[in-house]
Design a protein around this motif. Structure first.
Motif, PDB file in Angstrom:
ATOM      1  N   TYR A  88      -6.366  19.869  -2.637  1.00 10.67           N
ATOM      2  CA  TYR A  88      -5.244  18.978  -2.882  1.00 10.67           C
ATOM      3  C   TYR A  88      -5.798  17.565  -2.803  1.00 10.67           C
ATOM      4  O   TYR A  88      -6.953  17.360  -2.401  1.00 10.67           O
ATOM      5  CB  TYR A  88      -4.082  19.214  -1.908  1.00 10.67           C
ATOM      6  N   VAL A  89      -4.988  16.590  -3.197  1.00  7.10           N
ATOM      7  CA  VAL A  89      -5.466  15.212  -3.329  1.00  7.10           C
ATOM      8  C   VAL A  89      -4.523  14.262  -2.599  1.00  7.10           C
ATOM      9  O   VAL A  89      -3.313  14.477  -2.578  1.00  7.10           O
ATOM     10  CB  VAL A  89      -5.548  14.836  -4.834  1.00  7.10           C
ATOM     11  N   ILE A  90      -5.091  13.229  -2.015  1.00  5.15           N
ATOM     12  CA  ILE A  90      -4.294  12.114  -1.496  1.00  5.15           C
ATOM     13  C   ILE A  90      -4.788  10.840  -2.171  1.00  5.15           C
ATOM     14  O   ILE A  90      -5.984  10.551  -2.187  1.00  5.15           O
ATOM     15  CB  ILE A  90      -4.391  11.987   0.035  1.00  5.15           C
ATOM     16  N   LEU A  91      -3.832  10.105  -2.766  1.00  2.00           N
ATOM     17  CA  LEU A  91      -4.129   8.808  -3.370  1.00  2.00           C
ATOM     18  C   LEU A  91      -3.763   7.720  -2.390  1.00  2.00           C
ATOM     19  O   LEU A  91      -2.693   7.749  -1.788  1.00  2.00           O
ATOM     20  CB  LEU A  91      -3.305   8.591  -4.639  1.00  2.00           C
ATOM     21  N   ASN A  92      -4.628   6.763  -2.260  1.00  2.00           N
ATOM     22  CA  ASN A  92      -4.381   5.545  -1.495  1.00  2.00           C
ATOM     23  C   ASN A  92      -4.294   4.416  -2.515  1.00  2.00           C
ATOM     24  O   ASN A  92      -5.303   4.071  -3.125  1.00  2.00           O
ATOM     25  CB  ASN A  92      -5.562   5.294  -0.571  1.00  2.00           C
ATOM     26  N   ILE A  93      -3.117   3.869  -2.714  1.00  2.00           N
ATOM     27  CA  ILE A  93      -2.925   2.833  -3.720  1.00  2.00           C
ATOM     28  C   ILE A  93      -2.752   1.495  -3.021  1.00  2.00           C
ATOM     29  O   ILE A  93      -1.838   1.321  -2.210  1.00  2.00           O
ATOM     30  CB  ILE A  93      -1.692   3.132  -4.590  1.00  2.00           C
ATOM     31  N   MET A 111       0.839  -1.184   0.000  1.00  2.00           N
ATOM     32  CA  MET A 111       0.000   0.000   0.000  1.00  2.00           C
ATOM     33  C   MET A 111       0.881   1.243   0.000  1.00  2.00           C
ATOM     34  O   MET A 111       1.913   1.286   0.664  1.00  2.00           O
ATOM     35  CB  MET A 111      -0.900   0.008   1.227  1.00  2.00           C
ATOM     36  N   ALA A 112       0.478   2.246  -0.768  1.00  2.00           N
ATOM     37  CA  ALA A 112       1.217   3.506  -0.835  1.00  2.00           C
ATOM     38  C   ALA A 112       0.230   4.664  -0.771  1.00  2.00           C
ATOM     39  O   ALA A 112      -0.876   4.576  -1.294  1.00  2.00           O
ATOM     40  CB  ALA A 112       2.032   3.582  -2.117  1.00  2.00           C
ATOM     41  N   LYS A 113       0.668   5.740  -0.142  1.00  2.00           N
ATOM     42  CA  LYS A 113      -0.133   6.965  -0.071  1.00  2.00           C
ATOM     43  C   LYS A 113       0.666   8.104  -0.684  1.00  2.00           C
ATOM     44  O   LYS A 113       1.835   8.290  -0.355  1.00  2.00           O
ATOM     45  CB  LYS A 113      -0.474   7.311   1.375  1.00  2.00           C
ATOM     46  N   VAL A 114      -0.011   8.857  -1.569  1.00  2.00           N
ATOM     47  CA  VAL A 114       0.636   9.942  -2.294  1.00  2.00           C
ATOM     48  C   VAL A 114      -0.167  11.224  -2.106  1.00  2.00           C
ATOM     49  O   VAL A 114      -1.362  11.253  -2.387  1.00  2.00           O
ATOM     50  CB  VAL A 114       0.733   9.622  -3.805  1.00  2.00           C
ATOM     51  N   LEU A 115       0.499  12.277  -1.643  1.00  2.00           N
ATOM     52  CA  LEU A 115      -0.109  13.596  -1.543  1.00  2.00           C
ATOM     53  C   LEU A 115       0.260  14.369  -2.799  1.00  2.00           C
ATOM     54  O   LEU A 115       1.429  14.398  -3.186  1.00  2.00           O
ATOM     55  CB  LEU A 115       0.406  14.332  -0.304  1.00  2.00           C
ATOM     56  N   ILE A 116      -0.746  14.990  -3.433  1.00  2.00           N
ATOM     57  CA  ILE A 116      -0.520  15.739  -4.678  1.00  2.00           C
ATOM     58  C   ILE A 116      -1.092  17.140  -4.505  1.00  2.00           C
ATOM     59  O   ILE A 116      -2.266  17.306  -4.159  1.00  2.00           O
ATOM     60  CB  ILE A 116      -1.192  15.047  -5.878  1.00  2.00           C
ATOM     61  N   LEU A 173       4.831   9.535  -0.455  1.00  2.00           N
ATOM     62  CA  LEU A 173       5.375  10.376  -1.516  1.00  2.00           C
ATOM     63  C   LEU A 173       4.577  11.669  -1.558  1.00  2.00           C
ATOM     64  O   LEU A 173       3.340  11.643  -1.507  1.00  2.00           O
ATOM     65  CB  LEU A 173       5.259   9.644  -2.864  1.00  2.00           C
ATOM     66  N   MET A 174       5.288  12.820  -1.629  1.00  3.16           N
ATOM     67  CA  MET A 174       4.632  14.114  -1.755  1.00  3.16           C
ATOM     68  C   MET A 174       5.055  14.745  -3.082  1.00  3.16           C
ATOM     69  O   MET A 174       6.247  14.861  -3.366  1.00  3.16           O
ATOM     70  CB  MET A 174       5.001  15.042  -0.595  1.00  3.16           C
ATOM     71  N   ILE A 175       4.057  15.141  -3.873  1.00  2.00           N
ATOM     72  CA  ILE A 175       4.290  15.681  -5.210  1.00  2.00           C
ATOM     73  C   ILE A 175       3.734  17.100  -5.287  1.00  2.00           C
ATOM     74  O   ILE A 175       2.607  17.357  -4.848  1.00  2.00           O
ATOM     75  CB  ILE A 175       3.603  14.804  -6.274  1.00  2.00           C
ATOM     76  N   HIS A 176       4.522  17.991  -5.877  1.00  2.00           N
ATOM     77  CA  HIS A 176       4.040  19.338  -6.196  1.00  2.00           C
ATOM     78  C   HIS A 176       4.112  19.473  -7.712  1.00  2.00           C
ATOM     79  O   HIS A 176       5.179  19.368  -8.300  1.00  2.00           O
ATOM     80  CB  HIS A 176       4.894  20.403  -5.516  1.00  2.00           C
ATOM     81  N   CYS A 177       2.963  19.710  -8.331  1.00  2.00           N
ATOM     82  CA  CYS A 177       2.856  19.743  -9.794  1.00  2.00           C
ATOM     83  C   CYS A 177       3.195  21.102 -10.399  1.00  2.00           C
ATOM     84  O   CYS A 177       2.800  21.395 -11.520  1.00  2.00           O
ATOM     85  CB  CYS A 177       1.447  19.330 -10.222  1.00  2.00           C
ATOM     86  N   ILE A 182       8.795  14.502 -13.900  1.00  2.26           N
ATOM     87  CA  ILE A 182       9.293  13.515 -12.944  1.00  2.26           C
ATOM     88  C   ILE A 182       8.581  12.201 -13.241  1.00  2.26           C
ATOM     89  O   ILE A 182       7.372  12.178 -13.489  1.00  2.26           O
ATOM     90  CB  ILE A 182       9.012  13.934 -11.487  1.00  2.26           C
ATOM     91  N   ILE A 183       9.336  11.127 -13.209  1.00  7.48           N
ATOM     92  CA  ILE A 183       8.768   9.783 -13.346  1.00  7.48           C
ATOM     93  C   ILE A 183       9.158   9.014 -12.093  1.00  7.48           C
ATOM     94  O   ILE A 183      10.334   8.951 -11.733  1.00  7.48           O
ATOM     95  CB  ILE A 183       9.294   9.076 -14.603  1.00  7.48           C
ATOM     96  N   LYS A 184       8.169   8.451 -11.403  1.00  5.11           N
ATOM     97  CA  LYS A 184       8.410   7.695 -10.174  1.00  5.11           C
ATOM     98  C   LYS A 184       7.693   6.354 -10.271  1.00  5.11           C
ATOM     99  O   LYS A 184       6.516   6.305 -10.610  1.00  5.11           O
ATOM    100  CB  LYS A 184       7.852   8.428  -8.949  1.00  5.11           C
ATOM    101  N   ASP A 185       8.408   5.292  -9.949  1.00  8.82           N
ATOM    102  CA  ASP A 185       7.768   3.984  -9.842  1.00  8.82           C
ATOM    103  C   ASP A 185       7.362   3.781  -8.397  1.00  8.82           C
ATOM    104  O   ASP A 185       8.165   3.945  -7.480  1.00  8.82           O
ATOM    105  CB  ASP A 185       8.726   2.886 -10.304  1.00  8.82           C
ATOM    106  N   LEU A 186       6.097   3.445  -8.209  1.00 13.29           N
ATOM    107  CA  LEU A 186       5.525   3.296  -6.878  1.00 13.29           C
ATOM    108  C   LEU A 186       4.667   2.042  -6.877  1.00 13.29           C
ATOM    109  O   LEU A 186       3.689   1.960  -7.625  1.00 13.29           O
ATOM    110  CB  LEU A 186       4.693   4.527  -6.538  1.00 13.29           C
TER     111      LEU A 186
END
Length: 172
Positions: free
Chosen positions: A139-144, A1-6, A30-34, A66-70
């Motif tokens: 803002y968004v948080i993804l739960n993968i 499981m991964a959580k990403v803040l965008i 992972l925290m991403i700023h677009c 940016i390319i990130k493998d998660l």
């Protein structure tokens, strides 16, 4: 499981980025700023964020992409101005296919949105400073988890907007 803040398009806001980190940093992988932070790489507010350069990030040496493998998915991050996202997602879609991305994060339009296009999840987290199409500063948080991606939308001022929760199934 991964959580990403965008997050995107914070346009010089420092307090808000610091507060987002305080709220979520312990739970996020992972925290991403677009882009369009209008800050520099050295600014403490961006520490911990993976940041791309937006059209208002003058003189900054942020990456254009940016390319990130998660987990099992590949994330592609770009601001969007170089792909004309205000008129269409087609150029961004072509680039996502070139880099074999599953999840595409972008900003520039300040419009909150998420949609599946050809089995790729496109996400614009909106804007923390100048939202368009709605008044909330989002803002968004993804739960993968596995092939399931839960998208949670937050208003900076009032917390999670549960009525905007969406679940997506991605296949690799």
């Amino acid at each position: 499981m991964a959580k990403v803040l965008i997050v995107s398009d914070s346009h010089g806001q420092r307090k808000e980025l610091t507060e987002l980190k305080a709220r979520h940093e312990k739970d996020i992988d992972l925290m991403i700023h677009c882009g369009d932070s209008e800050l520099s790489k050295q600014d403490k507010e961006l520490q911990g964020f993976h940041v791309v350069r937006g059209n208002c990030d003058f003189g900054n040496d942020f990456e254009k992409e940016i390319i990130k493998d998660l987990d099992r998915f590949r994330l592609f991050v770009a601001h969007g101005h170089l792909f004309s996202v205000k008129s269409s997602l087609i150029q961004l879609q072509y680039r996502a296919e070139e880099v074999n991305a599953d999840i595409v994060c972008f900003g520039h339009s300040h419009l909150l949105g998420a949609e599946m296009v050809r089995n790729k999840l496109f996400i614009n987290p909106g804007s923390l400073r100048l939202p368009r199409g709605r008044r909330e500063r989002t803002y968004v948080i993804l739960n993968i988890q596995g092939t399931t991606v839960d998208l949670h939308v937050y208003d900076y001022d009032s917390g999670e907007m549960t009525d905007l929760h969406q679940r997506f199934l991605l296949e690799r």
